[in-house]
Design a protein around this motif. Sequence first.
Motif, mmCIF file in Angstrom:
data_model
loop_
_atom_site.group_PDB
_atom_site.id
_atom_site.type_symbol
_atom_site.label_atom_id
_atom_site.label_comp_id
_atom_site.label_asym_id
_atom_site.label_seq_id
_atom_site.Cartn_x
_atom_site.Cartn_y
_atom_site.Cartn_z
ATOM 1 N N ILE A 49 127.290 1.183 64.351
ATOM 2 C CA ILE A 49 126.658 1.824 63.404
ATOM 3 C C ILE A 49 127.095 0.818 61.635
ATOM 4 O O ILE A 49 129.288 1.320 62.150
ATOM 5 N N GLY A 50 127.041 -0.030 60.996
ATOM 6 C CA GLY A 50 127.943 -0.023 60.128
ATOM 7 C C GLY A 50 128.665 -0.124 58.619
ATOM 8 O O GLY A 50 128.339 1.371 58.542
ATOM 9 N N ARG A 51 129.115 -0.100 57.591
ATOM 10 C CA ARG A 51 129.692 0.994 56.600
ATOM 11 C C ARG A 51 128.130 0.732 55.368
ATOM 12 O O ARG A 51 128.601 1.753 55.305
ATOM 13 N N ASN A 52 127.071 -0.094 56.023
ATOM 14 C CA ASN A 52 126.066 0.682 55.382
ATOM 15 C C ASN A 52 125.258 1.697 55.851
ATOM 16 O O ASN A 52 124.208 2.302 55.533
ATOM 17 N N THR A 53 126.256 2.229 56.984
ATOM 18 C CA THR A 53 125.711 3.411 57.174
ATOM 19 C C THR A 53 124.364 2.921 58.682
ATOM 20 O O THR A 53 123.452 4.688 59.148
ATOM 21 N N LEU A 77 122.197 0.705 61.646
ATOM 22 C CA LEU A 77 122.528 0.634 63.130
ATOM 23 C C LEU A 77 122.464 -1.183 62.662
ATOM 24 O O LEU A 77 121.706 -1.582 61.924
ATOM 25 N N ILE A 78 123.275 -1.855 63.675
ATOM 26 C CA ILE A 78 123.219 -3.178 63.526
ATOM 27 C C ILE A 78 123.092 -4.087 64.706
ATOM 28 O O ILE A 78 124.112 -3.599 65.535
ATOM 29 N N HIS A 79 122.040 -4.423 64.855
ATOM 30 C CA HIS A 79 122.244 -5.159 66.323
ATOM 31 C C HIS A 79 122.253 -6.468 66.231
ATOM 32 O O HIS A 79 122.497 -6.869 64.702
ATOM 33 N N ARG A 109 131.655 -4.459 64.601
ATOM 34 C CA ARG A 109 131.550 -6.035 64.823
ATOM 35 C C ARG A 109 131.523 -6.244 62.781
ATOM 36 O O ARG A 109 131.451 -7.328 62.701
ATOM 37 N N CYS A 110 132.160 -4.853 62.023
ATOM 38 C CA CYS A 110 132.135 -5.424 60.473
ATOM 39 C C CYS A 110 133.351 -5.626 59.771
ATOM 40 O O CYS A 110 133.476 -6.314 58.716
ATOM 41 N N GLY A 111 134.391 -5.800 60.987
ATOM 42 C CA GLY A 111 135.846 -6.523 60.539
ATOM 43 C C GLY A 111 135.991 -5.663 59.378
ATOM 44 O O GLY A 111 135.848 -4.362 58.889
ATOM 45 N N THR A 112 136.564 -7.055 58.228
ATOM 46 C CA THR A 112 136.743 -6.676 56.824
ATOM 47 C C THR A 112 136.131 -6.486 56.079
ATOM 48 O O THR A 112 136.468 -6.349 54.583
ATOM 49 N N CYS A 113 134.879 -7.139 56.098
ATOM 50 C CA CYS A 113 133.833 -7.300 55.809
ATOM 51 C C CYS A 113 133.574 -6.005 54.571
ATOM 52 O O CYS A 113 133.770 -4.570 55.246
ATOM 53 N N HIS A 114 133.157 -6.054 53.662
ATOM 54 C CA HIS A 114 132.756 -4.992 51.917
ATOM 55 C C HIS A 114 131.332 -5.538 51.544
ATOM 56 O O HIS A 114 131.364 -4.211 50.622
ATOM 57 N N ARG A 115 130.947 -6.530 52.238
ATOM 58 C CA ARG A 115 129.683 -6.586 51.002
ATOM 59 C C ARG A 115 128.918 -5.804 51.202
ATOM 60 O O ARG A 115 128.387 -6.142 49.315
ATOM 61 N N CYS A 116 128.747 -5.038 51.942
ATOM 62 C CA CYS A 116 127.223 -3.708 51.274
ATOM 63 C C CYS A 116 128.122 -2.936 50.945
ATOM 64 O O CYS A 116 127.047 -2.511 49.898
ATOM 65 N N VAL A 117 129.050 -2.344 50.438
ATOM 66 C CA VAL A 117 129.771 -1.682 49.314
ATOM 67 C C VAL A 117 129.001 -2.656 48.019
ATOM 68 O O VAL A 117 129.522 -1.410 47.268
ATOM 69 N N VAL A 126 122.318 -8.401 51.606
ATOM 70 C CA VAL A 126 123.679 -9.095 52.036
ATOM 71 C C VAL A 126 124.742 -9.469 53.109
ATOM 72 O O VAL A 126 125.946 -9.703 53.010
ATOM 73 N N CYS A 127 124.124 -8.506 54.660
ATOM 74 C CA CYS A 127 125.235 -8.363 55.487
ATOM 75 C C CYS A 127 124.721 -9.912 56.657
ATOM 76 O O CYS A 127 123.713 -10.044 55.882
ATOM 77 N N PRO A 128 126.372 -10.236 56.323
ATOM 78 C CA PRO A 128 126.409 -11.125 57.391
ATOM 79 C C PRO A 128 125.623 -11.337 58.317
ATOM 80 O O PRO A 128 125.249 -12.263 59.057
ATOM 81 N N TRP A 129 125.245 -10.531 59.205
ATOM 82 C CA TRP A 129 124.151 -9.958 60.508
ATOM 83 C C TRP A 129 122.696 -10.310 59.791
ATOM 84 O O TRP A 129 122.097 -10.589 61.173
ATOM 85 N N ASN A 130 122.852 -9.837 59.164
ATOM 86 C CA ASN A 130 120.590 -10.476 58.549
ATOM 87 C C ASN A 130 120.691 -12.050 58.233
ATOM 88 O O ASN A 130 119.482 -11.809 57.736
HETATM 89 S S1 SF4 Z 1 127.805 -5.715 54.712
HETATM 90 FE FE1 SF4 Z 1 129.705 -6.305 56.149
HETATM 91 S S2 SF4 Z 1 130.810 -4.177 56.131
HETATM 92 FE FE2 SF4 Z 1 128.743 -3.881 56.106
HETATM 93 S S3 SF4 Z 1 127.421 -3.380 57.394
HETATM 94 FE FE3 SF4 Z 1 126.781 -5.740 56.933
HETATM 95 S S4 SF4 Z 1 128.759 -6.283 58.149
HETATM 96 FE FE4 SF4 Z 1 129.269 -4.568 57.950
#
Ligand code: SF4
Length: 309
Positions: free
Chosen positions: A146-150, A152-154, A183-191, A242-246
């Motif tokens: 569950i990512g910082r954007n609340t 589910l991130i596969h 696996r969000c690490g220090t990323c904050h992009r969504c917020v 903005v999520c790098p996983w997308n």
């Molecule tokens: S943008 Fe970064 S902090 Fe937000 S859900 Fe994606 S990886 Fe996690």
Amino acid sequence: MRLEDVTAKALELGFVACGVAPVEELPEADRCLGKWLAEGNQAGMAYLERNREKRRNPALLVEGARSVVVTLTNYYAPLADGAADVPVVARYAYGKDYHGVIKGRLFQLFSFLQESVGKSLQGRVFVDSAPVFEHEWARRAGLGWIGRNTLLIHPRWGSFCFIGVIISDFEPETYSSPYTESRCGTCHRCVDACPTGALRPYSVDANRCISYNTIERKDAIPGKLKEKLGNRFFGCDACQDVCPWNVKAIPHRDEAFRLNEWLPRMSREDWLQLDEDTFRERFADSPLLRPGLKHLKEVLSPDDITSSL
Ligand code: SF4
Ligand code: SF4
């Protein structure tokens, strides 16, 4: 029955991932929900305050429940290519309403489980329609974190996925391993990308969220918030875009979610002039039917609404 056979059948039915978690109570998820509700983040969604016990304990939704089968359906699509005056909808609404589509596939998967074990199972299928902690069950079924954007991130499919759930007395030989790392690490992009400040790490304030305000809100959208919609008029994908996983999300090839041909063609003015019959004809089966044309026109209307955020 082997877990691999369940997931293989799920993939055959069009799901992109599937896992199975054992039924347990979810006191920690319930505690987080209680705090979120106490802070007033639910806005007008009072239904989230009800059935807390059932949400916490799936065995109260389905008597004798032993497992939660969780499926993901990819709905990622490149941005619809429209002119500058074409208002945009969130990607999940590009095609047919997902509730019925996914439920149909879940029923097929459930039938397969019954045939495979050779007996009638007690179970129910759910797609965003009942008090179920879908994201937490998906995590427990090994489908992501569950990512910082609340959301589910596969790790392969990202977050543009519909979650479907079967709660039943089905028992596989083994269960999926839960996903335990974030696996969000220090990323904050969504917020940082949230246009209204609705998103805090792991928590959304629905009062400010564009998705809630443009889809579920029953009264007028506060003026200061309306200014921040940009050209959105049904949902918001900012905290997913903005999520790098997308970034490497793979476009779906699911006919059910193919882009409605009218969405990239209708300007704001076209929407405001649209009559009810034409709307129903062009958007039959679309999620846009749920709030209805009157609501959509109110969101799109440039009228001055004076209440403050
Ligand atoms: S943008 Fe970064 S902090 Fe937000 S859900 Fe994606 S990886 Fe996690
Ligand atoms: S959907 Fe949009 S408004 Fe809502 S939390 Fe995400 S970025 Fe913010």
